[in-house]
Design a protein around this motif. Structure first.
Motif, short mmCIF file in Angstrom:
data_model
loop_
_atom_site.label_atom_id
_atom_site.label_comp_id
_atom_site.label_asym_id
_atom_site.label_seq_id
_atom_site.Cartn_x
_atom_site.Cartn_y
_atom_site.Cartn_z
N MET B 1 0.36 -1.02 -0.04
CA MET B 1 0.12 0.12 -0.39
C MET B 1 0.47 1.46 0.09
SD MET B 1 -3.47 -0.77 0.06
CE MET B 1 -3.76 0.66 0.57
N THR B 3 1.39 3.13 -2.16
CA THR B 3 0.82 4.53 -2.15
C THR B 3 -0.17 5.49 -2.37
OG1 THR B 3 -0.68 3.42 -4.46
CG2 THR B 3 1.78 3.54 -5.13
N LEU B 4 -0.36 4.26 -1.30
CA LEU B 4 -1.69 5.90 -0.48
C LEU B 4 -0.71 6.15 0.65
CD1 LEU B 4 -4.06 2.78 0.86
CD2 LEU B 4 -4.29 4.44 -0.69
N LYS B 5 -1.23 7.69 0.42
CA LYS B 5 -0.41 8.62 1.83
C LYS B 5 -0.44 8.04 3.58
CE LYS B 5 -2.04 11.96 -1.89
NZ LYS B 5 -3.58 12.77 -1.99
N GLY B 6 -1.21 7.75 3.55
CA GLY B 6 -1.71 6.94 5.15
C GLY B 6 -2.07 6.27 4.93
N THR B 7 -2.22 5.38 6.36
CA THR B 7 -3.17 4.74 6.44
C THR B 7 -2.89 4.54 7.97
OG1 THR B 7 -1.59 2.87 6.69
CG2 THR B 7 -2.93 3.29 4.35
#
Ligand code: ATP
Ligand code: MG
Lengths: 245, 413
Positions: B1, B3-7
């Motif tokens: 993940m 490429t997601l900016k924050g999780t």
């Protein structure tokens, strides 16, 4: 190296089961959409357009097949990761707007920011205001859905779709509930967003609206029956002063 | 993940969800109000009914304590037979009385009690009442005060004098605005001279304790009762910590008096004031349970009200949940929001309900004089129930919706 495809779908199928009846809404669909594309999806009612878009928007899951979104292997993600993908990579626009009632335009547009777990963005209020200004609603920040026209509500929904700077905009009959003037305004808004670099897929039944896109994919009975480039795109009027972009 | 900016879920993120929940409460004022109202009614009803039960118990305990802690009660064995309570075994007799009087060392006072329903008549009125035939020691055993005139003496008892003391209710009806001392009153057909007025005692377990006449047991047995046996006897132990000794001694002496063989069971009952308190405690316990059952019904009604509102709003809320999911809310984000909403509404309703219940208890005290101390149990039960209903009906439908595919939640009808 070339930028990755925004959407890459391989042998995508969706089967709805209702008791003994099986509906094959999508049958082994392959589709690739690159960055900066503006695709219109057309086809008869029941041909599987919404089914495809729901899967692309991670609102539904395919029965079989693979789906890559902006380099992410979506079909391998868990529930929470899918939620984060919806939040950060997808801007979905519905035919019925789906705004929260009794909630101002600003709050509605700010909603995706609430669920954004990245701390990269600035002041949510400013971002939401900017998104509303982008769609020409800078003077309707504190209006509630029941105080706005259908076209205005749909533009709030578009602002909401833009607010997390997604990789792709998905619109399912965004102009389906609007008269032709409002429909054209929405279509022109899409063109301007696309010109600014957004990748857009929109479902429409109206050939006039489809002519704003660069490419038309036609569905029939769950398969892609045609995939053409639009030769003669409808030109867009110059942006008015309050409709920046 | 990557490429997601924050999780990651940060504290600041949770704060946003809390904010969303509180906002939703305010936005849906009507729904919030009706939900809270159901809880308020339920909690107030539970508090008032359970407190009333406990209040009754405390009142009765207070009155039993007023009887004197040293008291020992003796009566013939009674058993319910075909719906009525009848005496089984030997009656309590003069012989038993004398046995206690002469031999008991742990008992310093003893009095027979012969009670019967009579008609009391004066020149100013008449009424049905009760006469109690007792000895001169009865006044000390029962801590019964004579507020004017005087009690009778051992000599009066021995001579079977036709003298009596009356309670305030009798005085009021038979001698309105008069001094009854020295006046004559007829009990059934027998004339008695009133020598004293008893202090007011109020109600005891629903009975007017001032609606009675007290006379020497000898007179009552000879002139009114037509039977030489007693209903019961009252005695008092020499000291509070010898009540149990007094009880055991009484049992031994009465067994001797009744000539019971070692393997025969007692044909009489001896009860201390403490045991009486335990028995009445059981009765008022049942009363409390009964009242609590009534309260549960009001809670249930309140709960059904809440459930109705929730069900009506489930379509709208499922759609709302669908929208939130589509915009990237995780299932846990939705659950947190709805849990906070439900808890906040239940808590608000609970607090107001408690206030209303306490106020209700106070108003009852104000208008009827019946003091109801608000019981903590009732607050805990009322609050617990309301929280369960609020969370149950608010949270679980939301959880069901949050687990749907977003598209199904959006299309919910
Ligand atoms: N939840 C569902 N359960 C069962 N069948 C479904 C479900 N959703 C869609 N279908 C079926 O799948 C097929 C494709 O539906 P879909 O909504 O994708 O069509 P569409 O192309 O969007 O049509 P329209 O232009 O009318 O919106 C239809 O036959 C429809 O009946
Ligand atoms: Mg459709």
């Amino acid at each position: 190296m070339a930028a990755p495809n925004v959407i890459e779908v391989k042998k995508l199928s969706r089967i709805f089961r209702n008791g003994d009846i099986e509906v094959h809404a999508l049958k082994d669909v392959d589709l690739v959409i690159g960055p900066g594309e503006f695709v219109a999806i057309m086809g008869a009612s029941g041909s599987g357009k919404s089914t495809l878009l729901s899967i692309l928007g991670c609102l539904d899951k395919p029965t079989t097949g693979e789906y890559f979104l902006d380099g992410v292997h979506v079909t391998g993600l868990d529930k929470n990761e899918l939620a984060d993908v919806r939040n950060q990579k997808i801007g979905f626009i519905f035919q019925s707007y789906n705004l929260l009632p009794r909630t101002t335009a600003l709050e509605n547009v700010g909603l995706p920011l609430v669920y954004n777990r990245s701390s990269l963005f600035g002041n949510p209020r400013e971002i939401a205001t900017k998104a509303l200004q982008q769609v020409g609603l800078g003077d309707r920040l504190h209006h509630k859905p029941n105080q706005m026209s259908g076209g205005q509500q749909q533009r709030v929904a578009i602002a909401r779709a833009l607010v997390n700077d997604p990789a792709i905009i998905l619109a399912d009959e965004a102009t389906g509930n609007l008269d032709s003037k409002a429909s054209i305004e929405i279509a022109e808004l899409f063109v301007r967003l696309n010109d600014a670099g957004k990748t857009i897929i929109m479902i429409t039944h109206e050939p006039d609206i489809a002519q704003y896109a660069k490419r038309i994919v036609t569905f029939r009975d769950g398969i892609i029956a045609a995939d053409q480039t639009v030769a003669q795109r409808t030109p867009v009027h110059l942006p008015t002063s309050n409709k920046t972009i | 993940m990557n490429t997601l900016k924050g999780t990651k879920t940060s504290l600041a993120f949770v704060a946003k969800i809390v904010h969303i929940a509180l906002e939703a409460i305010v936005k849906n004022r009507n729904r919030s109000f009706l939900t809270t109202l159901g809880i308020i009614i339920g909690v107030a009803a539970v508090i008032m009914t359970i407190s009333a039960g406990e209040g009754a118990r405390l009142e009765i305990e207070k009155q039993i304590e007023g009887l004197g802690v040293n008291m020992v009660m003796i009566r013939a064995k009674q058993e319910p037979r075909g719906g009525i309570v009848v005496r089984v075994g030997k009656p309590i007799t003069v012989k038993d009385y004398e046995m206690l009087q002469q031999n008991a060392v742990w008992i310093n006072r003893v009095s027979p009690v012969v009670g019967l329903g009579v008609r009391v008549i004066s020149p100013w009125g008449n009424k049905n009442s009760f006469v109690y035939g007792v000895s001169d020691q009865h006044f000390d055993i029962m801590a019964l005060q004579v507020i004017s005139g005087e009690g009778f003496t051992l000599a009066d008892v021995k001579a079977a004098k036709k003298v009596c003391l009356i309670g305030e209710t009798i005085r009021e009806e038979l001698f309105p605005n008069l001094d009854p001392i020295g006046q004559e009153v007829r009990i059934n057909t027998v004339p008695f001279t009133i020598i004293g007025l008893l202090e007011e005692q109020g109600q005891f377990m629903g009975q007017d304790q001032d609606d009675m006449v007290v006379a020497p047991y000898t007179t009552v047995v000879n002139r009114l009762y037509g039977d030489v046996n007693f209903n019961s006897m009252l005695a008092s132990a020499i000291a509070e910590d010898h009540v149990e000794d007094a009880k055991q001694e009484t049992i031994a002496l009465l067994r001797e008096s009744h000539k019971l063989l070692p393997d025969e069971p007692d044909d009489f009952e001896v009860m201390t004031q403490l045991e009486l308190m335990e028995i009445t405690g059981q009765i008022t316990g049942i009363l409390t349970i009964l009242l609590a059952a009534i309260a549960s019904i009001s809670l249930l009604v309140g709960g059904i009200g809440i459930m109705n509102i929730m069900l009506v709003s489930v379509t709208e809320r499922t759609r709302e949940i669908g929208i939130r999911l589509a915009l990237g809310a995780r299932e846990s984000d939705i659950l947190t929001q709805f849990l906070i909403e439900a808890v906040a509404l239940s808590a608000a309703g609970g607090v107001v309900g408690i206030g209303l219940g306490v106020l209700g208890n106070f108003l009852i005290y104000k208008f009827t004089g019946f003091f109801i101390p608000t019981s903590y149990t009732s607050i805990v039960i009322g609050f617990g129930f309301s929280a369960m209903i609020g969370v149950g009906f608010g949270y679980f439908p939301a959880r069901k919706a949050a687990r749907l595919n977003p598209i199904d939640a959006l299309h919910y009808e």
